[in-house]
Design an enzyme around this catalytic site. Structure first.
Site, PDB file in Angstrom:
ATOM      1  N   GLY A  51      -2.966   9.423  -1.729  1.00 20.20           N
ATOM      2  CA  GLY A  51      -2.353   9.018  -2.695  1.00 20.20           C
ATOM      3  C   GLY A  51      -2.360   7.309  -2.051  1.00 20.20           C
ATOM      4  CG  HIS A  52      -3.036   5.932   1.441  1.00 23.99           C
ATOM      5  ND1 HIS A  52      -2.044   7.072   1.290  1.00 23.99           N
ATOM      6  CD2 HIS A  52      -3.947   6.201   1.956  1.00 23.99           C
ATOM      7  CE1 HIS A  52      -2.595   7.494   2.419  1.00 23.99           C
ATOM      8  NE2 HIS A  52      -3.930   7.200   2.869  1.00 23.99           N
ATOM      9  CB  ALA A  53      -8.416   3.968  -0.972  1.00 24.36           C
ATOM     10  NE  ARG A  98      -7.462   7.536   1.891  1.00 23.25           N
ATOM     11  CZ  ARG A  98      -7.958   7.416   2.459  1.00 23.25           C
ATOM     12  NH1 ARG A  98      -8.034   7.944   3.766  1.00 23.25           N
ATOM     13  NH2 ARG A  98      -9.079   6.429   3.046  1.00 23.25           N
ATOM     14  CB  ILE A 123      -5.540  -0.126  -2.399  1.00 27.16           C
ATOM     15  CG1 ILE A 123      -6.350  -0.987  -1.996  1.00 27.16           C
ATOM     16  CG2 ILE A 123      -5.474  -0.154  -3.776  1.00 27.16           C
ATOM     17  CD1 ILE A 123      -7.717  -1.087  -1.685  1.00 27.16           C
TER      18      ILE A 123
END
Length: 134
Positions: A51-53, A98, A123
């Site tokens: 749940g981030h980049a 992702r 992010i």
């Protein structure tokens, strides 16, 4: 700007003999030098991870045991890749969102990262990710 097309499955060399299999990541197996290794395990049924980049870091994910899905997003396109082989990994480029989901019982996800932990490289909100990709 990176897209989900910059993410790819990579076969990890496998040495087979009567004693079992051995896979090795060295040299140019993956296209970056890793500085951090971590793994996810005992993920409860129905839970999601990720749940981030990352702004700068590359990651390489391997399912050492069991299976899970990796949902990749680049702001326009979405792709789901199932990892379930310990001699195959998924290269995730920087600037790709992702999410990991559908973990099977007993699954273990190994992650090789191109950088050390740096909160400023993350992010964590999808709305911020979408703004950055515009």
């Amino acid at each position: 700007m990176t897209t989900i097309e910059d993410c790819k499955l990579i076969e990890i060399p496998r040495i087979q003999d009567r004693r079992g299999n051995l896979s090795v990541i060295e040299g140019d197996t993956i296209p970056f030098n890793f500085k951090r290794v971590y793994y996810l395990f005992d993920v409860p049924s129905g839970s999601k991870r990720g749940g981030h980049a990352h702004k700068q870091q590359f990651e390489f994910l391997i399912s050492l045991s069991g299976s899970f899905d990796v949902v990749l997003k680049d702001g326009k396109n979405k792709r789901i890749i199932t990892l379930n082989r310990p001699n195959q990994g998924l290269l995730i480029a920087e600037g790709i969102w992702r999410e990991l989901e559908n973990f099977s019982s007993g699954s273990v996800c190994l992650v090789l990262s191109s950088g050390l932990f740096d909160e400023s490289d993350y992010i964590r909100e999808y709305k911020d990710f979408k703004l950055l990709k515009k």
